[in-house]
Design a protein around this motif. Structure first.
Motif, PDB file in Angstrom:
ATOM      1  N   ALA A  47       4.968  17.474   4.686  1.00  0.00           N
ATOM      2  CA  ALA A  47       5.241  16.039   4.691  1.00  0.00           C
ATOM      3  C   ALA A  47       3.923  15.354   5.032  1.00  0.00           C
ATOM      4  O   ALA A  47       3.005  15.977   5.564  1.00  0.00           O
ATOM      5  N   ASP A  48       3.829  14.070   4.697  1.00  0.00           N
ATOM      6  CA  ASP A  48       2.562  13.357   4.896  1.00  0.00           C
ATOM      7  C   ASP A  48       2.482  12.601   6.214  1.00  0.00           C
ATOM      8  O   ASP A  48       1.384  12.358   6.721  1.00  0.00           O
ATOM      9  N   CYS A  49       3.620  12.203   6.759  1.00  0.00           N
ATOM     10  CA  CYS A  49       3.605  11.425   7.995  1.00  0.00           C
ATOM     11  C   CYS A  49       4.963  11.521   8.662  1.00  0.00           C
ATOM     12  O   CYS A  49       5.957  11.922   8.040  1.00  0.00           O
ATOM     13  N   ILE A  50       5.012  11.138   9.941  1.00  0.00           N
ATOM     14  CA  ILE A  50       6.232  11.266  10.733  1.00  0.00           C
ATOM     15  C   ILE A  50       6.410  10.036  11.603  1.00  0.00           C
ATOM     16  O   ILE A  50       5.438   9.508  12.160  1.00  0.00           O
ATOM     17  N   LEU A 104       0.824  -1.210   0.000  1.00  0.00           N
ATOM     18  CA  LEU A 104       0.000   0.000   0.000  1.00  0.00           C
ATOM     19  C   LEU A 104       0.857   1.259   0.000  1.00  0.00           C
ATOM     20  O   LEU A 104       0.530   2.256  -0.663  1.00  0.00           O
ATOM     21  N   ALA A 105       1.959   1.226   0.751  1.00  0.00           N
ATOM     22  CA  ALA A 105       2.856   2.389   0.786  1.00  0.00           C
ATOM     23  C   ALA A 105       3.479   2.642  -0.584  1.00  0.00           C
ATOM     24  O   ALA A 105       3.584   3.789  -1.025  1.00  0.00           O
ATOM     25  N   LYS A 106       3.893   1.585  -1.257  1.00  0.00           N
ATOM     26  CA  LYS A 106       4.449   1.737  -2.611  1.00  0.00           C
ATOM     27  C   LYS A 106       3.419   2.329  -3.557  1.00  0.00           C
ATOM     28  O   LYS A 106       3.732   3.145  -4.437  1.00  0.00           O
ATOM     29  N   LYS A 107       2.175   1.925  -3.364  1.00  0.00           N
ATOM     30  CA  LYS A 107       1.090   2.438  -4.196  1.00  0.00           C
ATOM     31  C   LYS A 107       0.794   3.896  -3.885  1.00  0.00           C
ATOM     32  O   LYS A 107       0.556   4.713  -4.783  1.00  0.00           O
ATOM     33  N   ASN A 108       0.838   4.263  -2.593  1.00  0.00           N
ATOM     34  CA  ASN A 108       0.512   5.635  -2.175  1.00  0.00           C
ATOM     35  C   ASN A 108       1.577   6.640  -2.558  1.00  0.00           C
ATOM     36  O   ASN A 108       1.275   7.777  -2.932  1.00  0.00           O
ATOM     37  N   GLN A 109       2.852   6.248  -2.399  1.00  0.00           N
ATOM     38  CA  GLN A 109       3.988   7.132  -2.690  1.00  0.00           C
ATOM     39  C   GLN A 109       3.863   8.484  -1.964  1.00  0.00           C
ATOM     40  O   GLN A 109       3.647   9.534  -2.568  1.00  0.00           O
ATOM     41  N   LYS A 110       4.030   8.438  -0.656  1.00  0.00           N
ATOM     42  CA  LYS A 110       3.909   9.629   0.182  1.00  0.00           C
ATOM     43  C   LYS A 110       5.263  10.072   0.728  1.00  0.00           C
ATOM     44  O   LYS A 110       6.260   9.368   0.640  1.00  0.00           O
ATOM     45  N   HIS A 111       5.253  11.262   1.306  1.00  0.00           N
ATOM     46  CA  HIS A 111       6.452  11.930   1.808  1.00  0.00           C
ATOM     47  C   HIS A 111       6.563  11.731   3.317  1.00  0.00           C
ATOM     48  O   HIS A 111       5.678  12.118   4.070  1.00  0.00           O
ATOM     49  N   LEU A 112       7.673  11.139   3.762  1.00  0.00           N
ATOM     50  CA  LEU A 112       7.919  10.821   5.164  1.00  0.00           C
ATOM     51  C   LEU A 112       8.979  11.754   5.738  1.00  0.00           C
ATOM     52  O   LEU A 112       9.994  12.017   5.086  1.00  0.00           O
ATOM     53  N   VAL A 113       8.754  12.234   6.959  1.00  0.00           N
ATOM     54  CA  VAL A 113       9.793  12.986   7.659  1.00  0.00           C
ATOM     55  C   VAL A 113      10.309  12.147   8.823  1.00  0.00           C
ATOM     56  O   VAL A 113       9.532  11.575   9.598  1.00  0.00           O
ATOM     57  N   CYS A 134       7.508   2.717   9.442  1.00  0.00           N
ATOM     58  CA  CYS A 134       7.428   3.739   8.387  1.00  0.00           C
ATOM     59  C   CYS A 134       6.485   3.294   7.277  1.00  0.00           C
ATOM     60  O   CYS A 134       5.687   4.089   6.756  1.00  0.00           O
ATOM     61  N   ALA A 135       6.547   2.020   6.919  1.00  0.00           N
ATOM     62  CA  ALA A 135       5.680   1.502   5.859  1.00  0.00           C
ATOM     63  C   ALA A 135       4.215   1.630   6.249  1.00  0.00           C
ATOM     64  O   ALA A 135       3.367   2.016   5.437  1.00  0.00           O
ATOM     65  N   VAL A 136       3.910   1.322   7.532  1.00  0.00           N
ATOM     66  CA  VAL A 136       2.521   1.426   7.989  1.00  0.00           C
ATOM     67  C   VAL A 136       2.046   2.870   7.938  1.00  0.00           C
ATOM     68  O   VAL A 136       0.929   3.155   7.477  1.00  0.00           O
ATOM     69  N   MET A 137       2.871   3.810   8.389  1.00  0.00           N
ATOM     70  CA  MET A 137       2.470   5.224   8.355  1.00  0.00           C
ATOM     71  C   MET A 137       2.308   5.721   6.922  1.00  0.00           C
ATOM     72  O   MET A 137       1.373   6.457   6.615  1.00  0.00           O
ATOM     73  N   LEU A 138       3.192   5.308   6.034  1.00  0.00           N
ATOM     74  CA  LEU A 138       3.097   5.716   4.635  1.00  0.00           C
ATOM     75  C   LEU A 138       1.853   5.116   3.972  1.00  0.00           C
ATOM     76  O   LEU A 138       1.247   5.739   3.103  1.00  0.00           O
ATOM     77  N   ALA A 139       1.488   3.916   4.389  1.00  0.00           N
ATOM     78  CA  ALA A 139       0.279   3.293   3.861  1.00  0.00           C
ATOM     79  C   ALA A 139      -0.970   4.012   4.326  1.00  0.00           C
ATOM     80  O   ALA A 139      -1.978   4.079   3.621  1.00  0.00           O
ATOM     81  N   GLN A 140      -0.932   4.594   5.542  1.00  0.00           N
ATOM     82  CA  GLN A 140      -2.094   5.274   6.092  1.00  0.00           C
ATOM     83  C   GLN A 140      -2.199   6.729   5.652  1.00  0.00           C
ATOM     84  O   GLN A 140      -3.251   7.343   5.774  1.00  0.00           O
ATOM     85  N   ALA A 141      -1.108   7.302   5.170  1.00  0.00           N
ATOM     86  CA  ALA A 141      -1.072   8.744   4.874  1.00  0.00           C
ATOM     87  C   ALA A 141      -2.052   9.095   3.763  1.00  0.00           C
ATOM     88  O   ALA A 141      -2.211   8.333   2.806  1.00  0.00           O
TER      89      ALA A 141
END
Length: 333
Positions: A122-125, A10-19, A326-333
């Motif tokens: 950024a989308d998530c931390i 899901l994170a790969k699909k979302n492609q979000k910005h992590l700090v 990090c993957a879980v947060m990026l998936a939820q962002a």
């Protein structure tokens, strides 16, 4: 596909910005390298002194020359720092926060990172490898804030037990295991509602939520039982759409044969995929018992109830722990 694999997908699909506020921390940089190599994030911002980060990145075998990485020193004066300080004053002026103090406070990596997420930079931390849970939560409470209609943020673990007859094919939500030591009935109700949302978001199934106690349907009398009973009432009043029941003992929540004896009319007993513990002691002990004795995967704690994705790490977290969180947060962002 197990829980971690699903979150990475899901994170790969979302492609979000992590700090990552602890950009100077070796395990964090090793995790950042993996996130880049596996394409789990669109971009990562590392906070800290650039020279220090560059030296530790070299030790981690990580090149920061890629456009994938952005390195920011929160101590550098400039328009961004001033913008963040002004917003921090707006958020905390009722507590007497001055612009001078806000400029100092915004130089702290946790505060700066949370403000990036708050303002959409950024989308998530994810933090906590070099800070206490209290530090991470304080920055989250003051800057990211809780979601609308939520007064109390809490946490949950995703448990992946080998026996797939439990929960949702072996996956379960345990809450709260890391945040509120002795919740009131109101707080316990909010933990329950947030955990049900976490079940939907993380497990992709409808929650079947048991509010646990050492009593099932009044089999024991005690103020601790009364608290759970009141919390159940509050949840059903606030969110009648949720499948929540209690108070009940753990065996009634998970075992269909016990459920038939102790709570035969319950829509939850014997089928629960979300467990709400009455306090932090029982929650923390409970998840660790399952982790050690059942050899279950324990993922988290994931913060719930915040307006945007934020997660705390154990200071003893491994590189894999950091990658997974990090993957879980990026998936939820």
């Amino acid at each position: 596909m197990d829980f971690v694999q699903r979150q990475k997908f899901l994170a790969k699909k979302n492609q979000k910005h992590l700090v990552l506020p602890e950009g100077y921390e070796l395990r964090t940089l090793k995790a950042a390298k993996i996130l880049m190599e596996e394409g789990i994030a669109k971009r990562i911002t590392l906070l800290g002194d650039p020279k220090e980060i560059e030296a530790i990145a070299f030790e981690a075998g990580l090149s920061l020359e890629s456009n994938f990485f952005q390195v920011i020193n929160p101590r550098d004066p400039g328009d961004t720092l001033e913008q963040y300080a002004q917003e921090y004053v707006r958020l905390r002026q009722h507590k007497g926060k001055t612009i001078e103090q806000a400029r100092i406070d915004m130089q702290k990596v946790l505060n700066f990172g949370c403000m990036m997420v708050r303002l959409g930079d950024a989308d998530c931390i994810v933090a906590g490898a070099d800070h206490t849970t209290g530090d991470v939560l304080r920055a989250g409470f003051e800057i990211i804030k809780t979601a609308p209609s939520v007064k109390y943020a809490s946490s949950c673990f995703v448990m992946d037990v080998p026996d797939k007859s439990f929960g949702a094919d072996g996956l379960m939500i345990f809450a709260d295991c890391a945040t509120i030591p002795d919740p009131t009935a109101e707080q316990l109700a909010e933990i329950t509602i947030a955990a049900c949302e976490s079940c939907k978001n993380f497990l992709r199934v409808e929650p079947i939520c048991a509010m646990l106690s050492f009593s099932t349907y009044g089999s024991a009398n005690h103020p601790n039982v009364d608290k759970v009973i009141e919390a159940v009432r509050l949840v059903k009043t606030k969110r009648p759409d949720l499948n929540v029941d209690g108070e009940m003992q753990l065996d009634a929540a998970l075992s269909s044969s016990v459920a038939k004896k102790k709570a035969p009319m319950s829509p939850v007993a014997g089928k629960a995929n979300t467990l709400i513990f009455p306090d932090l002691q029982s929650g923390n002990i409970g998840y660790k018992l399952v982790q050690r004795f059942a050899k279950a995967g324990a993922y988290g704690p994931f913060m719930q109830g915040f307006a945007k994705p934020i997660s705390d790490l154990s200071r003893g977290a491994t590189v894999d722990d950091i990658v997974n969180t990090c993957a879980v947060m990026l998936a939820q962002a």
